[in-house]
Write an enzyme that holds these catalytic residues in place. Structure first.
Site, PDB file in Angstrom:
ATOM      1  CE  LYS A 194      -2.090  -1.059   3.898  1.00  0.00           C
ATOM      2  NZ  LYS A 194      -1.389  -2.433   4.089  1.00  0.00           N
ATOM      3  CB  THR A 195       3.744   2.535   2.236  1.00  0.00           C
ATOM      4  OG1 THR A 195       2.744   2.396   3.309  1.00  0.00           O
ATOM      5  CG2 THR A 195       4.381   3.645   2.461  1.00  0.00           C
TER       6      THR A 195
ATOM      7  NE  ARG B 296       3.871  -4.067  11.169  1.00  0.00           N
ATOM      8  CZ  ARG B 296       3.202  -3.684   9.861  1.00  0.00           C
ATOM      9  NH1 ARG B 296       4.100  -2.847   9.104  1.00  0.00           N
ATOM     10  NH2 ARG B 296       2.376  -4.217   9.469  1.00  0.00           N
TER      11      ARG B 296
ATOM     12  CD  GLN C 158      -1.409  -3.240   8.941  1.00  0.00           C
ATOM     13  OE1 GLN C 158      -0.528  -2.765   9.489  1.00  0.00           O
ATOM     14  NE2 GLN C 158      -1.547  -3.514   7.880  1.00  0.00           N
TER      15      GLN C 158
ATOM     16  CG  ASP D  58       0.547   5.094   4.162  1.00  0.00           C
ATOM     17  OD1 ASP D  58      -0.235   4.069   4.374  1.00  0.00           O
ATOM     18  OD2 ASP D  58       1.802   4.740   4.194  1.00  0.00           O
ATOM     19  CD  GLU D  59      -0.185   2.822   8.417  1.00  0.00           C
ATOM     20  OE1 GLU D  59      -1.251   2.223   8.883  1.00  0.00           O
ATOM     21  OE2 GLU D  59       0.927   2.432   8.268  1.00  0.00           O
TER      22      GLU D  59
HETATM   23  P1  ATP Z   1       1.638  -2.130   6.079  1.00  0.00           P
HETATM   24  O1  ATP Z   1       0.420  -2.472   6.054  1.00  0.00           O
HETATM   25  O2  ATP Z   1       2.534  -2.609   7.065  1.00  0.00           O
HETATM   26  O3  ATP Z   1       1.730  -0.684   5.974  1.00  0.00           O
HETATM   27  P2  ATP Z   1       2.149  -2.051   3.116  1.00  0.00           P
HETATM   28  O4  ATP Z   1       1.009  -2.545   2.560  1.00  0.00           O
HETATM   29  O5  ATP Z   1       1.931  -0.373   3.290  1.00  0.00           O
HETATM   30  O6  ATP Z   1       2.240  -2.419   4.485  1.00  0.00           O
HETATM   31  P3  ATP Z   1       4.776  -1.900   1.912  1.00  0.00           P
HETATM   32  O7  ATP Z   1       5.406  -1.565   3.047  1.00  0.00           O
HETATM   33  O8  ATP Z   1       4.351  -0.840   0.721  1.00  0.00           O
HETATM   34  O9  ATP Z   1       3.325  -2.582   2.499  1.00  0.00           O
HETATM   35  O10 ATP Z   1       5.402  -3.139   1.166  1.00  0.00           O
HETATM   36  C1  ATP Z   1       5.936  -4.142   2.001  1.00  0.00           C
HETATM   37  C2  ATP Z   1       6.938  -4.504   1.374  1.00  0.00           C
HETATM   38  O11 ATP Z   1       6.831  -5.414   0.247  1.00  0.00           O
HETATM   39  C3  ATP Z   1       8.097  -3.804   1.130  1.00  0.00           C
HETATM   40  O12 ATP Z   1       9.258  -4.105   1.403  1.00  0.00           O
HETATM   41  C4  ATP Z   1       8.036  -3.594  -0.257  1.00  0.00           C
HETATM   42  O13 ATP Z   1       8.996  -2.955  -1.033  1.00  0.00           O
HETATM   43  C5  ATP Z   1       7.584  -4.887  -0.772  1.00  0.00           C
HETATM   44  N1  ATP Z   1       6.887  -4.903  -2.199  1.00  0.00           N
HETATM   45  C6  ATP Z   1       5.502  -4.280  -2.222  1.00  0.00           C
HETATM   46  N2  ATP Z   1       5.183  -4.534  -3.627  1.00  0.00           N
HETATM   47  C7  ATP Z   1       6.177  -5.330  -4.194  1.00  0.00           C
HETATM   48  C8  ATP Z   1       6.249  -5.934  -5.429  1.00  0.00           C
HETATM   49  N3  ATP Z   1       5.215  -5.668  -6.459  1.00  0.00           N
HETATM   50  N4  ATP Z   1       7.407  -6.660  -5.610  1.00  0.00           N
HETATM   51  C9  ATP Z   1       8.292  -6.743  -4.892  1.00  0.00           C
HETATM   52  N5  ATP Z   1       8.275  -6.393  -3.387  1.00  0.00           N
HETATM   53  C10 ATP Z   1       6.976  -5.559  -3.321  1.00  0.00           C
HETATM   54 MG    MG Z   2       2.104   0.867   4.606  1.00  0.00          MG
END
Ligand code: ATP
Ligand code: MG
Length: 743
Positions: A38-39, A603, A257, A226-227
């Protein structure tokens, strides 16, 4: 123009992520589980807007939850697109953005440009005064209680004039609303805003000044949040107001979350989004890229125990990886020791300390780790939590700096008027305060007036006169000396440093060190004012945040972050889930605690390690504890149970199966064997391993021995929980693993 689609960061995205990044105009909600990118989507979308010249940096509002997250987002975008990322003036937390808007139009809401942002300490003192002024018993109706109430109103976007009778009745038999109004008036009088105001007053500013609102609405062509699951009502209203022209708002979040309801976060904002932004596109991401199979499976099953959730499927193409480990220890000290030892071993294997985090439920748990880290020399940083600038000596120093800048800052002045002691007693202070209130002038002005009269005793008069002279001098030196020199002059002249030097208590030396550190930390700022603004807004201060260090923080502060190795200590009933939270909020709070557990486990990229201690010292009393119910809610296939307590030997079930039960392996053989045998029995019976065990080994009347409490007699048995009469050590509830049979 660089072709955005050829950038590696875009190319690696999956199709659904790309869809979110490329979503053209109109509202977009990305609702997805932990680690699904997402981020990443938000940051890549931001890069795209800039690189394809869809918007200028100043036309994009990006909101994240902490300053740390904002910095990370900024640096990620810079890495992706270089110079094009400069000028992202509106990337920050809700609070920093609110402060920026209010500083542009302070007079519209009754403030001056250099208004101060109050912390809770100042707020509480102010409220205490107001409560007393109303002749309300502040023992019965505490300032903290009123603070929470006002906070709640502010989070909901409620102004003093809009409080319903019922709401106002909460405090001191209907006085809540009056006190809230008086408090707001006082803030204006002191030229101050609290954190809630940074959002609430923005909304008021916009509602009362259509032209200003339109100006911002026109400016923010794109908004990224975000969040999103942790926005409160006020923040939501602000987003809604600002996005009303272009409607290009993209929010990403995860209902599982949502962990800030205690600060007014309303997960229902997710439901509102689709209603309030009618043509919103909703995208769900399901592939988790962060964690291994075992981590994801354990966390997903855990969160399934929550009833109020949208529900989602998450999958990963990663390997199963290491199981989530569950380790029991004798007490908190052993817990800290085992974890520190393990981290040291990682570090010897050239693993990066930055990739290791310890996430605690409550900040009191940190001390044990800090002590341990300091004693073995393991570099660490505390993120969020009790911060450097929350220390008393730092607050005092800041109060001095505040009055040097603004001698009329009465709250700051009252804090240090008699620190160090200048012989200005309670009676004099009361006289000064009354005079200032009656004449509607600041405290320093009141002092200046009063020392000309015979109201005050000659000796005190001299002290006050000296004090006034000092503040005048500091104020006049503002433009004469560099701000960091002035900081030293102030604390030297005031006698504050002398006070610490002459103090022979154990903590004084440390406090002096902290002040020295403070001088070092002020230097890089442009001015004392810039430094004060910074500390009012930042979530964390770290001397060298870039260094390679283990991170220590609360689970709340860990939101959105990721590490290779995550340690989760203190998974005991009462600690986690937190007892107070359960007592106050029942099932809803339990579910929020579970979401916290979910945040914690997810995490980790490589390994999550959970710990629980059999005994904890709380409020100076030893308590024996029971493992957290959350441990039992995870599937045993994804767990590895370590039976290490007392001996420090960590053994997984597999180890035990291969073990020949050589008693000499253990420092307390009988003890360990009892535990291992009971565990093996569980394994054979294919029972969940920790709590659920119907094969009770003990019954009423069994005589047992406990390492700490000595010999006792079992009074009753509830599963593995025993109530034991330990004679002089009292009657206690203990897990059967922690006693040995003497029958
Ligand atoms: P959270 O819910 O904990 O905030 P998030 O959904 O925001 O998580 P991110 O932090 O954006 O997730 O990504 C999680 C991990 O996955 C990061 O290390 C990111 O680099 C990796 N990632 C995300 N998308 C891809 C992709 N398409 N290919 C490879 N790695 C990815
Ligand atoms: Mg995130």
């Amino acid at each position: 123009m660089t072709n955005f689609k050829t950038l590696d960061n875009f190319k690696r995205l999956n199709e659904v992520q790309k869809e979110a990044v490329l979503h053209d105009k109109g509202p977009l909600l990305v609702l997805a589980g932990a680690g699904t990118g997402k981020t990443g989507v938000l940051t890549t979308r931001l890069s795209r807007l800039l690189i394809e010249n869809i918007a200028l940096p100043g036309e994009i509002l990006s909101v994240t939850f902490t300053n740390k997250a904002a910095n990370e987002m900024r640096s990620r975008v810079s890495d992706q697109i270089g110079d094009k990322a400069s000028g992202l003036k509106w990337l920050g937390t809700f609070h920093s953005i609110g402060a920026q808007i209010l500083r542009t139009y302070p007079e519209k809401i009754g403030l001056k440009n250099d208004f101060i942002i109050l912390d809770t300490d100042d707020q509480t003192r102010l409220l205490k005064q107001l409560i007393r002024d109303e002749n309300i018993d502040d023992k019965k109706w505490s300032p903290k209680g009123l603070l929470n109430l006002i906070d709640k109103w502010k989070n909901k976007g409620i102004l003093p004039g809009n409080i319903s009778r019922d709401d106002g009745d909460y405090f001191a038999n209907g006085k809540g609303a009056i006190l809230y109004r008086k408090y707001q008036d006082q803030l204006k009088f002191f030229n101050a805003a609290d954190f809630g105001d940074l959002i609430l007053e923005c909304i008021r500013l916009f509602n009362e000044n259509q032209d200003i609102l339109e100006q911002y609405q026109n400016r923010f062509k794109f908004m990224l949040v975000d969040e999103y699951q942790d926005t409160n009502s006020s923040q939501y209203s602000l987003l809604k107001l600002l996005s009303n022209k272009w409607m290009n708002i993209c929010c990403v979040g995860d209902d599982d979350q949502s962990i800030y309801s205690w600060r007014g976060a309303e997960v229902s904002n997710i439901l509102r989004f689709e209603k309030d932004f009618p043509n919103a596109k909703v995208i769900r991401l399901e592939q988790n890229y962060r964690s291994t199979g075992n981590i994801l499976a354990a966390a997903s099953r855990l969160i399934e125990s929550n009833e109020s959730r949208f529900g989602k499927t998450l999958w990963t193409s990663s390997s199963e990886g290491e199981k989530v480990s569950i380790t029991s220890t004798w007490d908190g000290e052993e817990e800290a020791r085992i974890i520190t030892d393990e981290i040291e071993r990682y570090s010897l294997n050239n693993k990066n300390l930055d990739e290791i985090a310890i996430l605690v439920r409550a900040s009191f748990q940190m001390r044990e780790f800090e002590d341990r880290f300091i004693s073995v020399g393991l570099p660490y940083k505390v993120i969020g939590g009790p911060r450097f600038y929350e220390r008393k000596e730092i607050r005092d120093a800041n109060a001095y700096f505040r009055i040097a800048i603004q001698p009329n800052d009465s709250l700051a002045l009252e804090r240090i008027l008699n620190t160090p002691r200048r012989g200005i007693g309670e009676t004099t202070i009361k006289k000064i305060k009354d005079y200032s209130k009656n004449n509607n002038i600041s405290t320093i002005e009141a002092i200046k007036d009063l020392i000309k009269t015979s109201e005050i005793k000659p000796k005190t008069k001299i002290s006050l006169k000296n004090f006034v002279e000092l503040t005048d001098r500091w104020h006049s030196l503002l433009n004469e000396r560099s701000h960091y020199e002035l900081a030293e002059i102030i604390l030297e002249d005031s006698g504050y440093l002398e006070m610490l030097r002459n103090d022979d208590s154990i903590t004084a030396a440390g406090r002096l060190e902290n002040i020295k550190e403070l001088f070092r930390s002020i230097e890089p700022f442009e001015s004392l004012n810039a430094y004060l603004e910074h500390i009012a807004l930042v979530m964390e201060i770290d001397k060298n945040p870039d260094g390679n260090k283990v991170s220590l923080m609360t689970l709340h502060a860990a939101k959105g972050l990721e590490f290779d190795y995550v340690y989760l200590p203190g998974w005991e009933e009462g600690v986690f889930p937190n007892q107070r939270s359960l007592d106050e909020g029942g099932i809803e709070s339990l579910e929020e605690e579970r979401r916290l557990a979910y945040v914690g486990i997810t995490r980790a990229k490589i390994k999550s390690s959970i710990f629980y201690a059999a005994n904890r010292k709380m409020h100076n009393q030893w308590l024996s504890s029971i493992p957290s119910r959350f441990i039992n809610e995870m599937p045993e296939d994804n767990l590895e149970i370590n039976l290490s307590h007392f001996s420090g030997n960590q053994k997984s079930f597999t180890d035990i199966e291969e073990d020949t039960f050589d008693q000499s392996d253990y420092s307390t053989p009988g003890w360990e064997r009892a535990k291992i045998e009971s565990s093996i029995k569980n394994l054979e019976n294919n029972q969940p391993k920790i709590i659920k065990n119907s094969n009770a080994k003990y019954s009423k009347g069994s005589i047992v021995i406990h390492k700490k409490f000595g010999q006792g007699k079992v009074e009753s048995v509830d599963g593995k929980k025993l109530t034991i009469d330990f004679g002089e050590s009292g009657t206690r509830k203990v897990m059967e693993n922690f006693v040995e049979s003497l029958n």
